[in-house]
Motif scaffolding. Sequence first.
Motif, PDB file in Angstrom:
ATOM      1  N   LEU A  78       0.826  -1.204   0.000  1.00  0.00           N
ATOM      2  CA  LEU A  78       0.000   0.000   0.000  1.00  0.00           C
ATOM      3  C   LEU A  78       0.862   1.256   0.000  1.00  0.00           C
ATOM      4  O   LEU A  78       0.580   2.221  -0.713  1.00  0.00           O
ATOM      5  N   ARG A  79       1.918   1.239   0.792  1.00  0.00           N
ATOM      6  CA  ARG A  79       2.793   2.412   0.856  1.00  0.00           C
ATOM      7  C   ARG A  79       3.452   2.688  -0.487  1.00  0.00           C
ATOM      8  O   ARG A  79       3.508   3.846  -0.946  1.00  0.00           O
ATOM      9  N   LEU A  80       3.966   1.635  -1.151  1.00  0.00           N
ATOM     10  CA  LEU A  80       4.615   1.827  -2.446  1.00  0.00           C
ATOM     11  C   LEU A  80       3.624   2.331  -3.496  1.00  0.00           C
ATOM     12  O   LEU A  80       3.969   3.162  -4.344  1.00  0.00           O
ATOM     13  N   ALA A  81       2.386   1.838  -3.436  1.00  0.00           N
ATOM     14  CA  ALA A  81       1.372   2.319  -4.376  1.00  0.00           C
ATOM     15  C   ALA A  81       1.076   3.800  -4.136  1.00  0.00           C
ATOM     16  O   ALA A  81       0.871   4.577  -5.070  1.00  0.00           O
ATOM     17  N   ARG A  82       1.032   4.189  -2.861  1.00  0.00           N
ATOM     18  CA  ARG A  82       0.799   5.598  -2.541  1.00  0.00           C
ATOM     19  C   ARG A  82       1.947   6.471  -3.040  1.00  0.00           C
ATOM     20  O   ARG A  82       1.730   7.528  -3.665  1.00  0.00           O
ATOM     21  N   GLU A  83       3.190   6.024  -2.799  1.00  0.00           N
ATOM     22  CA  GLU A  83       4.339   6.817  -3.225  1.00  0.00           C
ATOM     23  C   GLU A  83       4.422   6.886  -4.748  1.00  0.00           C
ATOM     24  O   GLU A  83       4.784   7.919  -5.319  1.00  0.00           O
ATOM     25  N   ALA A  84       4.068   5.773  -5.411  1.00  0.00           N
ATOM     26  CA  ALA A  84       4.099   5.774  -6.873  1.00  0.00           C
ATOM     27  C   ALA A  84       3.072   6.751  -7.449  1.00  0.00           C
ATOM     28  O   ALA A  84       3.272   7.330  -8.518  1.00  0.00           O
ATOM     29  N   ALA A  85       1.972   6.940  -6.719  1.00  0.00           N
ATOM     30  CA  ALA A  85       0.943   7.881  -7.174  1.00  0.00           C
ATOM     31  C   ALA A  85       1.247   9.318  -6.762  1.00  0.00           C
ATOM     32  O   ALA A  85       0.481  10.228  -7.079  1.00  0.00           O
ATOM     33  N   GLY A  86       2.353   9.503  -6.040  1.00  0.00           N
ATOM     34  CA  GLY A  86       2.717  10.848  -5.617  1.00  0.00           C
ATOM     35  C   GLY A  86       1.808  11.402  -4.536  1.00  0.00           C
ATOM     36  O   GLY A  86       1.603  12.611  -4.457  1.00  0.00           O
ATOM     37  N   LEU A  87       1.265  10.529  -3.679  1.00  0.00           N
ATOM     38  CA  LEU A  87       0.325  10.955  -2.639  1.00  0.00           C
ATOM     39  C   LEU A  87       0.982  10.882  -1.267  1.00  0.00           C
ATOM     40  O   LEU A  87       1.842  10.018  -1.027  1.00  0.00           O
ATOM     41  N   ILE A 106      -4.241  10.548   1.556  1.00  0.00           N
ATOM     42  CA  ILE A 106      -5.022   9.320   1.753  1.00  0.00           C
ATOM     43  C   ILE A 106      -6.036   9.525   2.878  1.00  0.00           C
ATOM     44  O   ILE A 106      -7.173   9.054   2.804  1.00  0.00           O
ATOM     45  N   ALA A 107      -5.624  10.249   3.946  1.00  0.00           N
ATOM     46  CA  ALA A 107      -6.545  10.508   5.050  1.00  0.00           C
ATOM     47  C   ALA A 107      -7.752  11.310   4.571  1.00  0.00           C
ATOM     48  O   ALA A 107      -8.886  11.068   4.986  1.00  0.00           O
ATOM     49  N   THR A 108      -7.508  12.280   3.665  1.00  0.00           N
ATOM     50  CA  THR A 108      -8.606  13.089   3.135  1.00  0.00           C
ATOM     51  C   THR A 108      -9.551  12.224   2.302  1.00  0.00           C
ATOM     52  O   THR A 108     -10.772  12.365   2.377  1.00  0.00           O
ATOM     53  N   ARG A 109      -8.989  11.315   1.510  1.00  0.00           N
ATOM     54  CA  ARG A 109      -9.822  10.475   0.636  1.00  0.00           C
ATOM     55  C   ARG A 109     -10.622   9.432   1.414  1.00  0.00           C
ATOM     56  O   ARG A 109     -11.740   9.095   1.041  1.00  0.00           O
ATOM     57  N   THR A 110     -10.044   8.900   2.477  1.00  0.00           N
ATOM     58  CA  THR A 110     -10.670   7.775   3.184  1.00  0.00           C
ATOM     59  C   THR A 110     -11.374   8.174   4.484  1.00  0.00           C
ATOM     60  O   THR A 110     -12.100   7.364   5.049  1.00  0.00           O
ATOM     61  N   ARG A 111     -11.119   9.411   4.969  1.00  0.00           N
ATOM     62  CA  ARG A 111     -11.661   9.850   6.249  1.00  0.00           C
ATOM     63  C   ARG A 111     -11.104   9.006   7.400  1.00  0.00           C
ATOM     64  O   ARG A 111     -11.777   8.774   8.408  1.00  0.00           O
ATOM     65  N   ILE A 112      -9.886   8.492   7.242  1.00  0.00           N
ATOM     66  CA  ILE A 112      -9.215   7.701   8.273  1.00  0.00           C
ATOM     67  C   ILE A 112      -8.037   8.522   8.786  1.00  0.00           C
ATOM     68  O   ILE A 112      -7.321   9.146   8.008  1.00  0.00           O
ATOM     69  N   THR A 113      -7.820   8.525  10.097  1.00  0.00           N
ATOM     70  CA  THR A 113      -6.759   9.333  10.660  1.00  0.00           C
ATOM     71  C   THR A 113      -5.387   8.851  10.162  1.00  0.00           C
ATOM     72  O   THR A 113      -5.189   7.668   9.886  1.00  0.00           O
ATOM     73  N   GLN A 114      -4.429   9.800  10.098  1.00  0.00           N
ATOM     74  CA  GLN A 114      -3.103   9.464   9.575  1.00  0.00           C
ATOM     75  C   GLN A 114      -2.397   8.431  10.458  1.00  0.00           C
ATOM     76  O   GLN A 114      -1.657   7.587   9.946  1.00  0.00           O
ATOM     77  N   ARG A 115      -2.617   8.491  11.772  1.00  0.00           N
ATOM     78  CA  ARG A 115      -1.920   7.523  12.633  1.00  0.00           C
ATOM     79  C   ARG A 115      -2.394   6.096  12.368  1.00  0.00           C
ATOM     80  O   ARG A 115      -1.607   5.147  12.439  1.00  0.00           O
ATOM     81  N   HIS A 116      -3.675   5.940  12.026  1.00  0.00           N
ATOM     82  CA  HIS A 116      -4.171   4.602  11.686  1.00  0.00           C
ATOM     83  C   HIS A 116      -3.635   4.152  10.326  1.00  0.00           C
ATOM     84  O   HIS A 116      -3.292   2.973  10.138  1.00  0.00           O
ATOM     85  N   LEU A 117      -3.551   5.087   9.369  1.00  0.00           N
ATOM     86  CA  LEU A 117      -2.991   4.743   8.056  1.00  0.00           C
ATOM     87  C   LEU A 117      -1.522   4.344   8.189  1.00  0.00           C
ATOM     88  O   LEU A 117      -1.064   3.394   7.542  1.00  0.00           O
TER      89      LEU A 117
END
Length: 285
Positions: free
Chosen positions: A21-30, A35-46
């Motif tokens: 998941l982390r590599l996919a996020r970095e590859a997308a430049g996010l 991700i927290a904004t898109r999912t409404r999940i706190t950053q510490r949980h992500l």
Amino acid sequence: MAEEEGAPQGELAITRTGDRLRLAREAAGLSLADIATRTRITQRHLLAIEKSEFSELPGRTYVTGFARAYARAVDLPEAEIGTEIRRELEEDQYGARPLYEAYEPTDPARLPTARLTWTLVVVALILVSAYGVWRFLSVEPDEALIAAQNRDADASEAPSATAPATKAGTATGQAAIAANAPVVLTGISEVWIGFDDATGKTENWRTLDAGETYEVPPAYIEQFTLRTSIPQALKVTVGGRDIGAVGPADTLVKGVSLKPADLVARAEGNGAPGSTPAAAPLPKR
């Protein structure tokens, strides 16, 4: 040639779903904030999901649900990610079990004394009792528990009885709240909330920390109903007015209408259509 040989080694290094998941996020430049904004999940949980530190999350159901939401945000197959996360949870649970070491029966010196044996038995009984109390008091539902609660809630839904007579002053109280009054959810303590569509499927969910507020978007008010498994940890206000608890304590509550008129009717004891939720008590464990 060196670059071609390095790629397979990098792929082999990805042993956990969190890395994927982390590599996919970095590859997308996010960023994690994106991700927290898109999912409404706190950053510490992500971050805990990326590091595969599942003990940092509230419960097993949250791990799977958050990982699937993360997968959708980075265009990965959410069903596959959910399956991998469940497998890792099972592996972590198995790996955490203590290894059994057999004593040599021919070596009396290695056999435990009677006092030590009884001490271990007493400690084990205390630990089992403490675990049983913790399980009984815990309100974090896993997937099987949520499914059982949903079945109980559906079975408890009966045709509505004749509507009670309208109480004097109710119409006046509802008129005081505008149809577009803001609906605000506030966490009294950490609480999980979900938004169900017309078929009862939870399309969106998030966790509110203690003191955190969330103003329900107008589109959610019209399209979704509210569900939560810890009603006493959630405060709901309409236009600044506290409507009280949305259900009994430690009970899965769903189908709570978010329309201001329905919420005000709940506060005034008026069973307006769409305002009565389905509730299923959490089974004792």
